[in-house]
Design a protein around this motif. Structure first.
Motif, PDB file in Angstrom:
ATOM      1  N   SER A 110      -4.702   4.310  12.745  1.00 47.65           N
ATOM      2  CA  SER A 110      -3.637   3.677  12.864  1.00 47.65           C
ATOM      3  C   SER A 110      -3.329   2.951  12.588  1.00 47.65           C
ATOM      4  CB  SER A 110      -3.081   3.370  14.209  1.00 47.65           C
ATOM      5  OG  SER A 110      -3.742   5.163  15.108  1.00 47.65           O
ATOM      6  N   VAL A 111      -4.003   1.762  12.220  1.00 51.04           N
ATOM      7  CA  VAL A 111      -2.953   1.000  11.656  1.00 51.04           C
ATOM      8  C   VAL A 111      -3.242   0.586   9.632  1.00 51.04           C
ATOM      9  CG1 VAL A 111      -4.221  -1.880  10.567  1.00 51.04           C
ATOM     10  CG2 VAL A 111      -4.379  -0.973  13.053  1.00 51.04           C
ATOM     11  N   ILE A 112      -4.682   1.472   9.555  1.00 50.96           N
ATOM     12  CA  ILE A 112      -4.316   1.208   7.944  1.00 50.96           C
ATOM     13  C   ILE A 112      -3.072   2.582   7.499  1.00 50.96           C
ATOM     14  CG2 ILE A 112      -4.991   3.063   6.329  1.00 50.96           C
ATOM     15  CD1 ILE A 112      -8.334   2.543   7.331  1.00 50.96           C
ATOM     16  N   TRP A 113      -2.883   3.414   8.602  1.00 51.34           N
ATOM     17  CA  TRP A 113      -1.821   4.204   7.648  1.00 51.34           C
ATOM     18  C   TRP A 113      -0.554   4.092   8.257  1.00 51.34           C
ATOM     19  CZ3 TRP A 113      -4.399   9.433   9.621  1.00 51.34           C
ATOM     20  CH2 TRP A 113      -4.773  10.248   8.201  1.00 51.34           C
ATOM     21  N   GLY A 114      -0.025   2.972   9.457  1.00 46.56           N
ATOM     22  CA  GLY A 114       0.598   1.876   9.641  1.00 46.56           C
ATOM     23  C   GLY A 114       0.791   0.919   8.654  1.00 46.56           C
ATOM     24  N   PHE A 115       0.435   0.514   7.786  1.00 50.67           N
ATOM     25  CA  PHE A 115       0.348  -1.171   7.210  1.00 50.67           C
ATOM     26  C   PHE A 115       0.281  -0.078   6.085  1.00 50.67           C
ATOM     27  CE2 PHE A 115      -1.283  -3.679   9.747  1.00 50.67           C
ATOM     28  CZ  PHE A 115      -0.946  -5.009   9.164  1.00 50.67           C
ATOM     29  N   SER A 116       0.378   1.449   5.189  1.00 49.86           N
ATOM     30  CA  SER A 116       0.934   1.433   4.528  1.00 49.86           C
ATOM     31  C   SER A 116       2.203   1.588   4.294  1.00 49.86           C
ATOM     32  CB  SER A 116       1.002   3.294   4.490  1.00 49.86           C
ATOM     33  OG  SER A 116      -0.191   4.124   4.208  1.00 49.86           O
ATOM     34  N   PHE A 117       3.575   1.048   4.466  1.00 50.72           N
ATOM     35  CA  PHE A 117       4.693   1.139   4.213  1.00 50.72           C
ATOM     36  C   PHE A 117       4.672  -0.270   3.961  1.00 50.72           C
ATOM     37  CE2 PHE A 117       4.535   4.842   7.144  1.00 50.72           C
ATOM     38  CZ  PHE A 117       5.008   5.420   5.985  1.00 50.72           C
ATOM     39  N   LEU A 118       4.070  -1.171   4.110  1.00 51.81           N
ATOM     40  CA  LEU A 118       3.614  -3.067   4.140  1.00 51.81           C
ATOM     41  C   LEU A 118       2.876  -2.901   2.506  1.00 51.81           C
ATOM     42  CD1 LEU A 118       3.340  -5.636   5.732  1.00 51.81           C
ATOM     43  CD2 LEU A 118       1.981  -5.462   3.661  1.00 51.81           C
ATOM     44  N   LEU A 119       2.091  -2.337   2.237  1.00 47.40           N
ATOM     45  CA  LEU A 119       1.785  -1.693   0.615  1.00 47.40           C
ATOM     46  C   LEU A 119       2.750  -1.483   0.005  1.00 47.40           C
ATOM     47  CD1 LEU A 119      -1.941  -0.765   2.137  1.00 47.40           C
ATOM     48  CD2 LEU A 119      -1.658  -3.203   1.408  1.00 47.40           C
ATOM     49  N   ILE A 120       3.334  -0.579   0.564  1.00 48.08           N
ATOM     50  CA  ILE A 120       4.226  -0.177  -0.598  1.00 48.08           C
ATOM     51  C   ILE A 120       5.118  -1.299  -1.488  1.00 48.08           C
ATOM     52  CG2 ILE A 120       6.407   1.854  -0.952  1.00 48.08           C
ATOM     53  CD1 ILE A 120       4.411   3.694   1.080  1.00 48.08           C
ATOM     54  N   LYS A 121       5.720  -1.755  -0.135  1.00 50.71           N
ATOM     55  CA  LYS A 121       6.665  -2.461  -0.137  1.00 50.71           C
ATOM     56  C   LYS A 121       5.863  -3.535  -1.505  1.00 50.71           C
ATOM     57  CE  LYS A 121      10.760  -4.413   1.173  1.00 50.71           C
ATOM     58  NZ  LYS A 121      11.903  -3.558   0.796  1.00 50.71           N
ATOM     59  N   VAL A 122       4.816  -4.169  -1.011  1.00 49.27           N
ATOM     60  CA  VAL A 122       4.063  -5.593  -1.877  1.00 49.27           C
ATOM     61  C   VAL A 122       4.567  -4.677  -3.180  1.00 49.27           C
ATOM     62  CG1 VAL A 122       1.998  -7.054  -1.750  1.00 49.27           C
ATOM     63  CG2 VAL A 122       3.860  -6.284   0.596  1.00 49.27           C
ATOM     64  N   GLY A 123       3.336  -3.324  -3.415  1.00 47.13           N
ATOM     65  CA  GLY A 123       3.273  -3.074  -4.052  1.00 47.13           C
ATOM     66  C   GLY A 123       4.317  -2.826  -4.987  1.00 47.13           C
ATOM     67  N   THR A 124       5.860  -2.592  -5.027  1.00 47.96           N
ATOM     68  CA  THR A 124       6.524  -2.574  -5.090  1.00 47.96           C
ATOM     69  C   THR A 124       7.507  -4.135  -5.775  1.00 47.96           C
ATOM     70  OG1 THR A 124       8.208  -2.283  -3.193  1.00 47.96           O
ATOM     71  CG2 THR A 124       8.179  -0.416  -5.102  1.00 47.96           C
ATOM     72  N   GLU A 125       7.085  -4.806  -5.980  1.00 57.54           N
ATOM     73  CA  GLU A 125       7.542  -6.562  -5.924  1.00 57.54           C
ATOM     74  C   GLU A 125       7.078  -6.665  -7.665  1.00 57.54           C
ATOM     75  OE1 GLU A 125       5.372  -9.282  -3.455  1.00 57.54           O
ATOM     76  OE2 GLU A 125       7.107  -8.080  -1.917  1.00 57.54           O
ATOM     77  N   ALA A 126       6.127  -5.942  -8.257  1.00 63.06           N
ATOM     78  CA  ALA A 126       5.461  -5.779  -9.193  1.00 63.06           C
ATOM     79  C   ALA A 126       5.696  -4.495 -10.568  1.00 63.06           C
ATOM     80  CB  ALA A 126       3.797  -6.557  -9.747  1.00 63.06           C
ATOM     81  N   TYR A 127       5.016  -3.725  -9.437  1.00 63.89           N
ATOM     82  CA  TYR A 127       5.537  -2.699 -10.015  1.00 63.89           C
ATOM     83  C   TYR A 127       6.152  -1.339 -10.059  1.00 63.89           C
ATOM     84  CZ  TYR A 127       0.474  -3.629 -10.742  1.00 63.89           C
ATOM     85  OH  TYR A 127      -0.703  -4.786 -11.028  1.00 63.89           O
ATOM     86  N   ALA A 128       6.504  -0.804 -11.275  1.00 60.45           N
ATOM     87  CA  ALA A 128       8.147   0.153 -10.568  1.00 60.45           C
ATOM     88  C   ALA A 128       7.506   1.455 -10.036  1.00 60.45           C
ATOM     89  CB  ALA A 128       8.602   1.334 -12.481  1.00 60.45           C
ATOM     90  N   PRO A 129       7.850   2.077  -8.901  1.00 64.00           N
ATOM     91  CA  PRO A 129       8.126   2.875  -8.278  1.00 64.00           C
ATOM     92  C   PRO A 129       7.234   3.904  -8.545  1.00 64.00           C
ATOM     93  CG  PRO A 129      10.373   2.461  -7.319  1.00 64.00           C
ATOM     94  CD  PRO A 129      10.313   2.093  -9.350  1.00 64.00           C
ATOM     95  N   PHE A 130       7.190   4.407  -9.710  1.00 61.74           N
ATOM     96  CA  PHE A 130       6.371   5.612  -9.747  1.00 61.74           C
ATOM     97  C   PHE A 130       5.353   4.592 -10.547  1.00 61.74           C
ATOM     98  CE2 PHE A 130       9.922   7.766 -11.841  1.00 61.74           C
ATOM     99  CZ  PHE A 130       9.898   9.007 -11.005  1.00 61.74           C
ATOM    100  N   GLN A 131       4.911   3.917 -11.105  1.00 60.92           N
ATOM    101  CA  GLN A 131       4.409   3.274 -11.190  1.00 60.92           C
ATOM    102  C   GLN A 131       2.382   2.807  -9.491  1.00 60.92           C
ATOM    103  OE1 GLN A 131       5.065   0.031 -13.469  1.00 60.92           O
ATOM    104  NE2 GLN A 131       4.613   0.781 -15.186  1.00 60.92           N
ATOM    105  N   VAL A 132       3.832   2.658  -8.255  1.00 62.95           N
ATOM    106  CA  VAL A 132       2.930   3.181  -7.706  1.00 62.95           C
ATOM    107  C   VAL A 132       2.369   4.023  -6.350  1.00 62.95           C
ATOM    108  CG1 VAL A 132       3.395   1.817  -4.873  1.00 62.95           C
ATOM    109  CG2 VAL A 132       4.519   0.302  -6.404  1.00 62.95           C
ATOM    110  N   ALA A 133       3.413   4.782  -7.167  1.00 60.32           N
ATOM    111  CA  ALA A 133       2.829   5.972  -6.517  1.00 60.32           C
ATOM    112  C   ALA A 133       2.190   6.754  -7.769  1.00 60.32           C
ATOM    113  CB  ALA A 133       3.881   6.956  -6.806  1.00 60.32           C
ATOM    114  N   LEU A 134       1.177   6.267  -8.957  1.00 66.85           N
ATOM    115  CA  LEU A 134       0.257   6.401 -10.047  1.00 66.85           C
ATOM    116  C   LEU A 134      -0.706   5.988  -8.933  1.00 66.85           C
ATOM    117  CD1 LEU A 134      -1.237   8.384 -12.122  1.00 66.85           C
ATOM    118  CD2 LEU A 134      -0.080   6.209 -13.553  1.00 66.85           C
ATOM    119  N   GLY A 135      -0.852   4.708  -9.013  1.00 70.17           N
ATOM    120  CA  GLY A 135      -1.833   4.134  -7.837  1.00 70.17           C
ATOM    121  C   GLY A 135      -2.338   4.970  -7.127  1.00 70.17           C
TER     122      GLY A 135
END
Length: 338
Positions: free
Chosen positions: A61-86
């Protein structure tokens, strides 16, 4: 699996006896999986030091609940397509490692891989990219709540696409209640003021991708031989190729790799899109699909809590109230006659 879709969470092409993991929204709003009756007591956790299923349920539950926070942090440095690719790359890497250890092959057959290509587009490439783009302009907590609408979309689509899935008054009531919750989250009585319409629409569209993809998988890959891990690993591998091509066409290669955004993307893929699926498979085997996919209902709660506490996102009263209404409606759509 945002799961995931996810899956939301990430969703998987599996036989109909196995549910799509809750990293992306659970597909039981379409047709719940069935398990064979057991004449004996409920299965116990296997010996050998394996963690109790309740602890693994909480971790998932915690891993999947934190996924949206990780996406948010990832987009601070990478383009959305690059976040999805990673995300799909590290998820595929995790599952392919499991297959290598088990000495289990990937699926075979041109037809199977053709269907996996479509499934990857609908269940990984499109929703993962849409959620990443959405979180450029909306809070991660709102993205998590939008993800929870997937069972509602699934129930609505099942009335059209799955002839054996008969509607009931209770499920219709759940559908109406769920979308009332969506309007509450969005503050419809205020004219949606202060809301980024484009970002919210992208997040809702991402949630819609999951049931569309799951219906396609059910019609094309339900009887495909192979374990869920092999099928999912192959699907993530195809999605990696799709997103690599899209990223090469529409984005520039990153010039730097900041620590926290990079670690967020790696964790999002390896943990949230890869190893969490392994944990979900174990839970389904041990406690059954009905209990295991209850993890879906904790995802928006954890996503909202993480966004408020760690990203200082604002929380108005209508967000948790609307989320509770959405989850209640989704639960009603998944109930059916005995």
């Amino acid at each position: 699996m945002s799961a995931p879709s996810i899956p939301v969470p990430s969703s998987i092409p599996v036989p109909s006896s196995t549910p799509v993991p809750a990293g992306t929204p659970a597909p039981t709003a379409v047709t719940p999986p069935t398990t064979p009756p057991s004449a004996g007591p409920a299965p116990k956790a296997p010996a050998g030091g394996r963690l109790d299923w309740r602890l693994r349920f909480a971790v998932l539950s915690v891993i999947w609940g934190f996924s949206f926070l990780l996406i948010k942090v990832g987009t601070e440095a990478y383009a959305p397509f690059q976040v999805a690719l990673g995300r799909v790359f590290f998820g595929a890497l995790a599952l392919l490692t499991v297959l290598l250890i088990r000495r289990e092959p990937l699926p075979r057959g041109r037809r199977t891989w053709a269907h996996l290509t479509v499934a990857a587009l609908l269940l990984n490439t499109a929703p993962f990219s849409l959620f990443a783009y959405a979180e450029l302009s909306i809070p991660s907590s709102l993205a998590g709540i939008c993800n929870a609408t997937s069972p509602l979309w699934g129930m609505a689509l099942s009335l059209v696409a799955l002839s054996e899935d008969r509607p009931t008054r209770r499920r219709f009531a759940g559908l109406g209640l769920g979308f009332l919750g969506v309007l509450t989250v969005l503050g419809a009585w205020q004219g949606f003021s202060g809301l980024d319409a484009e970002g919210t629409a992208l997040a809702l569209l991402a949630a819609l991708c999951y049931p569309i993809g799951w219906i396609y998988v059910r019609r094309t890959l339900a009887s495909t031989p192979g374990s869920p891990v092999a099928l999912t690993g192959a699907q993530l591998l195809v999605s990696t190729l799709q997103l690599a091509a899209v990223s090469a066409l529409f984005t520039s290669a990153p010039t730097s790799f900041p620590l926290w955004p990079t670690l967020s993307v790696i964790a999002l893929g390896a943990l949230g899109t890869g190893m969490a699926l392994q944990m979900q498979y174990g839970l389904v085997t041990e406690i059954g699909p009905t209990t295991a996919q209850m993890v879906t209902y904790f995802i928006p709660v954890i996503a909202t809590t993480a966004g408020v506490l760690l990203l200082d996102e604002q929380l108005h009263w209508n967000t948790p109230v609307g989320a509770a209404i959405v989850l209640a409606g989704a639960a009603l759509t998944q109930t059916r006659r005995r």
